[in-house]
Every structure is written in structure tokens, then in C-alpha cells.
Motif scaffolding. Structure first.
Motif, PDB file in Angstrom:
ATOM      1  N   PHE A 100      70.461  -0.163  40.933  1.00 31.92           N
ATOM      2  CA  PHE A 100      69.390  -1.126  40.697  1.00 31.92           C
ATOM      3  C   PHE A 100      69.946  -2.535  40.898  1.00 31.92           C
ATOM      4  O   PHE A 100      70.578  -3.116  40.018  1.00 31.92           O
ATOM      5  N   ASN A 101      69.714  -3.095  42.065  1.00 29.34           N
ATOM      6  CA  ASN A 101      70.254  -4.410  42.405  1.00 29.34           C
ATOM      7  C   ASN A 101      69.182  -5.403  42.824  1.00 29.34           C
ATOM      8  O   ASN A 101      69.123  -6.506  42.303  1.00 29.34           O
ATOM      9  N   HIS A 102      68.364  -5.003  43.776  1.00 40.26           N
ATOM     10  CA  HIS A 102      67.301  -5.873  44.280  1.00 40.26           C
ATOM     11  C   HIS A 102      66.040  -5.023  44.379  1.00 40.26           C
ATOM     12  O   HIS A 102      65.892  -4.243  45.316  1.00 40.26           O
ATOM     13  N   GLU A 103      65.172  -5.180  43.412  1.00 38.86           N
ATOM     14  CA  GLU A 103      64.026  -4.284  43.303  1.00 38.86           C
ATOM     15  C   GLU A 103      62.730  -5.065  43.109  1.00 38.86           C
ATOM     16  O   GLU A 103      62.721  -6.161  42.522  1.00 38.86           O
ATOM     17  N   THR A 104      61.636  -4.481  43.569  1.00 45.34           N
ATOM     18  CA  THR A 104      60.299  -5.029  43.332  1.00 45.34           C
ATOM     19  C   THR A 104      59.472  -3.974  42.617  1.00 45.34           C
ATOM     20  O   THR A 104      59.302  -2.864  43.127  1.00 45.34           O
ATOM     21  N   LEU A 105      58.997  -4.322  41.433  1.00 51.37           N
ATOM     22  CA  LEU A 105      58.184  -3.420  40.628  1.00 51.37           C
ATOM     23  C   LEU A 105      56.724  -3.846  40.742  1.00 51.37           C
ATOM     24  O   LEU A 105      56.405  -5.032  40.598  1.00 51.37           O
ATOM     25  N   ILE A 106      55.854  -2.891  40.992  1.00 48.29           N
ATOM     26  CA  ILE A 106      54.424  -3.175  41.147  1.00 48.29           C
ATOM     27  C   ILE A 106      53.641  -2.230  40.254  1.00 48.29           C
ATOM     28  O   ILE A 106      53.903  -1.026  40.228  1.00 48.29           O
ATOM     29  N   THR A 107      52.680  -2.777  39.512  1.00 47.48           N
ATOM     30  CA  THR A 107      51.857  -1.933  38.653  1.00 47.48           C
ATOM     31  C   THR A 107      50.462  -2.521  38.501  1.00 47.48           C
ATOM     32  O   THR A 107      50.259  -3.730  38.641  1.00 47.48           O
ATOM     33  N   ILE A 138      56.837  -7.735  40.034  1.00 47.94           N
ATOM     34  CA  ILE A 138      58.023  -8.246  39.358  1.00 47.94           C
ATOM     35  C   ILE A 138      59.231  -8.002  40.255  1.00 47.94           C
ATOM     36  O   ILE A 138      59.600  -6.858  40.528  1.00 47.94           O
ATOM     37  N   VAL A 139      59.818  -9.085  40.735  1.00 45.86           N
ATOM     38  CA  VAL A 139      60.961  -9.010  41.642  1.00 45.86           C
ATOM     39  C   VAL A 139      62.228  -9.327  40.843  1.00 45.86           C
ATOM     40  O   VAL A 139      62.315 -10.365  40.180  1.00 45.86           O
ATOM     41  N   LEU A 140      63.200  -8.412  40.896  1.00 46.47           N
ATOM     42  CA  LEU A 140      64.462  -8.578  40.186  1.00 46.47           C
ATOM     43  C   LEU A 140      65.612  -8.587  41.182  1.00 46.47           C
ATOM     44  O   LEU A 140      65.728  -7.672  42.010  1.00 46.47           O
ATOM     45  N   ASN A 141      66.451  -9.605  41.095  1.00 45.30           N
ATOM     46  CA  ASN A 141      67.615  -9.720  41.966  1.00 45.30           C
ATOM     47  C   ASN A 141      68.861  -9.927  41.117  1.00 45.30           C
ATOM     48  O   ASN A 141      68.925 -10.853  40.308  1.00 45.30           O
ATOM     49  N   ARG A 142      69.842  -9.038  41.322  1.00 43.59           N
ATOM     50  CA  ARG A 142      71.066  -9.094  40.529  1.00 43.59           C
ATOM     51  C   ARG A 142      71.983 -10.221  41.006  1.00 43.59           C
ATOM     52  O   ARG A 142      72.196 -10.403  42.210  1.00 43.59           O
ATOM     53  N   ASN A 146      76.077  -9.945  36.963  1.00 44.13           N
ATOM     54  CA  ASN A 146      75.241  -8.858  36.435  1.00 44.13           C
ATOM     55  C   ASN A 146      74.071  -9.341  35.585  1.00 44.13           C
ATOM     56  O   ASN A 146      73.479  -8.541  34.857  1.00 44.13           O
ATOM     57  N   THR A 147      73.757 -10.613  35.664  1.00 38.86           N
ATOM     58  CA  THR A 147      72.458 -11.070  35.176  1.00 38.86           C
ATOM     59  C   THR A 147      71.474 -10.964  36.340  1.00 38.86           C
ATOM     60  O   THR A 147      71.855 -10.685  37.478  1.00 38.86           O
ATOM     61  N   PHE A 148      70.183 -11.195  36.042  1.00 40.26           N
ATOM     62  CA  PHE A 148      69.149 -11.055  37.069  1.00 40.26           C
ATOM     63  C   PHE A 148      68.282 -12.307  37.151  1.00 40.26           C
ATOM     64  O   PHE A 148      68.039 -12.982  36.146  1.00 40.26           O
ATOM     65  N   GLU A 149      67.848 -12.594  38.369  1.00 39.35           N
ATOM     66  CA  GLU A 149      66.789 -13.578  38.611  1.00 39.35           C
ATOM     67  C   GLU A 149      65.478 -12.788  38.699  1.00 39.35           C
ATOM     68  O   GLU A 149      65.407 -11.794  39.432  1.00 39.35           O
ATOM     69  N   ILE A 150      64.464 -13.222  37.969  1.00 37.42           N
ATOM     70  CA  ILE A 150      63.196 -12.493  37.917  1.00 37.42           C
ATOM     71  C   ILE A 150      62.048 -13.401  38.314  1.00 37.42           C
ATOM     72  O   ILE A 150      61.911 -14.522  37.800  1.00 37.42           O
ATOM     73  N   SER A 151      61.236 -12.924  39.229  1.00 37.71           N
ATOM     74  CA  SER A 151      59.994 -13.593  39.615  1.00 37.71           C
ATOM     75  C   SER A 151      58.843 -12.635  39.317  1.00 37.71           C
ATOM     76  O   SER A 151      58.873 -11.485  39.765  1.00 37.71           O
ATOM     77  N   ASN A 173      59.055 -17.615  36.577  1.00 38.39           N
ATOM     78  CA  ASN A 173      60.383 -17.558  37.188  1.00 38.39           C
ATOM     79  C   ASN A 173      61.418 -17.682  36.080  1.00 38.39           C
ATOM     80  O   ASN A 173      61.419 -18.670  35.329  1.00 38.39           O
ATOM     81  N   ILE A 174      62.286 -16.674  35.962  1.00 38.72           N
ATOM     82  CA  ILE A 174      63.252 -16.637  34.876  1.00 38.72           C
ATOM     83  C   ILE A 174      64.628 -16.349  35.469  1.00 38.72           C
ATOM     84  O   ILE A 174      64.781 -15.458  36.315  1.00 38.72           O
ATOM     85  N   ASN A 175      65.639 -17.099  35.037  1.00 37.51           N
ATOM     86  CA  ASN A 175      66.974 -16.880  35.589  1.00 37.51           C
ATOM     87  C   ASN A 175      67.955 -16.441  34.514  1.00 37.51           C
ATOM     88  O   ASN A 175      67.726 -16.569  33.322  1.00 37.51           O
ATOM     89  N   LYS A 176      69.053 -15.859  34.987  1.00 36.49           N
ATOM     90  CA  LYS A 176      70.160 -15.426  34.136  1.00 36.49           C
ATOM     91  C   LYS A 176      69.690 -14.466  33.034  1.00 36.49           C
ATOM     92  O   LYS A 176      70.064 -14.606  31.869  1.00 36.49           O
ATOM     93  N   VAL A 177      68.877 -13.497  33.393  1.00 37.53           N
ATOM     94  CA  VAL A 177      68.346 -12.538  32.425  1.00 37.53           C
ATOM     95  C   VAL A 177      69.311 -11.371  32.282  1.00 37.53           C
ATOM     96  O   VAL A 177      69.725 -10.767  33.276  1.00 37.53           O
ATOM     97  N   LYS A 178      69.647 -11.032  31.052  1.00 37.71           N
ATOM     98  CA  LYS A 178      70.477  -9.863  30.777  1.00 37.71           C
ATOM     99  C   LYS A 178      69.590  -8.702  30.341  1.00 37.71           C
ATOM    100  O   LYS A 178      68.661  -8.880  29.554  1.00 37.71           O
TER     101      LYS A 178
END
Length: 219
Positions: A100-107, A138-142, A146-151, A173-178
Motif C-alpha cells: 500500500f503505497n500510492h492508492e485511490t479509494l472510491i466509495t 481519497i488519494v493516499l501517497n506514501r 512512511n507518513t502519507f499525503e492525503i487528498s 488536503n492533509i499531509n504527514k499523516v500516520k
């Protein structure tokens, strides 16, 4: 002003958005649904950076600072009021956390369909009262640490006012998410929770038990 760690409700009276008081990305095991991701977001007060009422010559409540001020702040969550969330792993489709490194979640994609039950939405939102939200991306990029950038984007219907059309939109937009870990299902034993996790993941050996949840090793 940075656009990170903020949420924007398009065309509301605060074009610079709203700062976040709290943001939690976690997961949990569910005996019926499998492994789920949860997201929980709380803003500071809408007027935290601007308490003026200089835009009251407006054509809708959505654009009125007075109306927004009456509801104080936003909570957007899959855990605050119900057990929503996004299914990530099942016994038939196991989740591989190590990849799980660069993922896009859709719901809850639009259109929802005539028979859709609003009680089944993955997320609930308190915005201008208890409203509804869907069409989440929801786009998550590691990051290297090992924190994530989330859009996170989605649509909002003002159901508190009886309007069920998803005509408004948001972007966070949220950065450095653990990642906060995988929480146990309340009422099940440690062994029962572990069995669900084993059934729903590719390599359960990368998890360790700590304080009623599973933490991810080497992550």
C-alpha cells in the motif's frame, strides 16, 4: 497561506478553507464486512480565521457567514455516529498492506440509485446540521518517512434542510499523516479479532497486538 491540513467547501463564504483540529486514519476488523479503513476529520470553528459578517447580502444560506457560524464546525467521519468505512480486505479478496503505497479509494459513487439507503453511506457529516456526503475519492501517497499525503474530495447534500441533491462539494488536503493502526471489533476476544485479520490480509505476521489494536511492524 498553505492549502494543506485544510478542508474547502466550494462556494461557501470562506474561500481560504478551514483548518483541521483533528484527523485520524485508522482501520478495524468487522466479523461481517472484513477489514475496513476509517477516516475521521474535525475542523476548527468555521470562523476561526475570519469572524466578520461582511457578506450578508447573499442569495443563499450556503453563502452566509451567519448561517455557518450557527453550526460552528464540521465533523466528517466513518466512526463518529455509525460503523461506516471502506472495505479493504475480505477472505475472498485479501489486503496486502506491504504494497500500500500510492492508492485511490472510491466509495458511494454517484448516482447512488433509487433503492440506496442513506443509512448505508460510508461517511456521515455534520456541516450545517447533520447533512449527507457521498462520491468520495481519497488519494493516499506514501512519503519516504512512511507518513502519507492525503487528498479527499466528495459531494454534499443538505439533508438537514430536506435537500437530498448532492449539489455541493468539498476538498481536503492533509499531509504527514500516520496510520493509526487496526482496531479490534468491540465485544470480540483478541483471538477472534486476530482470526478476522488473518482471513482478510495477505501477511498477518506484519502486525503486532498493542492496546486493543493491531500495529503494523516495520511501517
Amino acid at each position: 497561506m498553505s492549502n494543506t491540513n485544510r478542508i474547502f467547501f466550494h462556494d461557501n463564504p470562506y474561500p481560504l478553507g478551514h483548518t483541521l483540529e483533528e484527523f485520524v486514519w485508522s482501520a478495524r476488523v468487522d466479523p461481517e464486512r472484513g477489514l475496513l479503513f476509517d477516516f475521521h476529520l474535525v475542523t476548527n470553528s468555521y470562523y476561526a480565521e475570519d469572524d466578520s459578517d461582511d457578506n450578508e447580502d447573499v442569495d443563499s444560506d450556503w453563502k452566509s457567514k451567519t448561517v455557518w457560524g450557527n453550526y460552528h464546525n464540521c465533523i466528517l467521519s466513518s466512526t463518529e455516529w455509525h460503523s461506516g468505512g471502506i472495505v479493504m480486505g475480505t477472505s475472498e479478496n485479501k489486503f496486502d498492506f506491504s504494497k500500500f503505497n500510492h492508492e485511490t479509494l472510491i466509495t458511494d459513487q454517484l448516482p447512488l440509485g433509487d433503492k440506496f439507503d442513506f443509512q448505508d453511506l460510508a461517511f456521515y457529516i455534520y456541516l450545517l446540521g447533520h447533512d449527507s456526503c457521498c462520491d468520495h475519492k481519497i488519494v493516499l501517497n506514501r512519503n519516504p518517512d512512511n507518513t502519507f499525503e492525503i487528498s479527499w474530495t466528495g459531494k454534499i447534500a443538505r439533508t438537514y434542510y430536506g435537500d437530498y441533491e448532492f449539489k455541493h462539494s468539498f476538498e481536503a488536503n492533509i499531509n504527514k499523516v500516520k496510520f493509526d493502526g487496526i482496531y479490534f471489533c468491540y465485544g470480540l476476544s483478541e483471538e477472534e479479532n486476530l482470526k478476522i485479520l488473518q482471513d482478510c490480509t495477505v501477511d498477518p505476521s506484519i502486525f503486532k497486538i498493542a492496546d486493543n489494536k493491531f500495529e503494523v511492524l516495520n511501517y
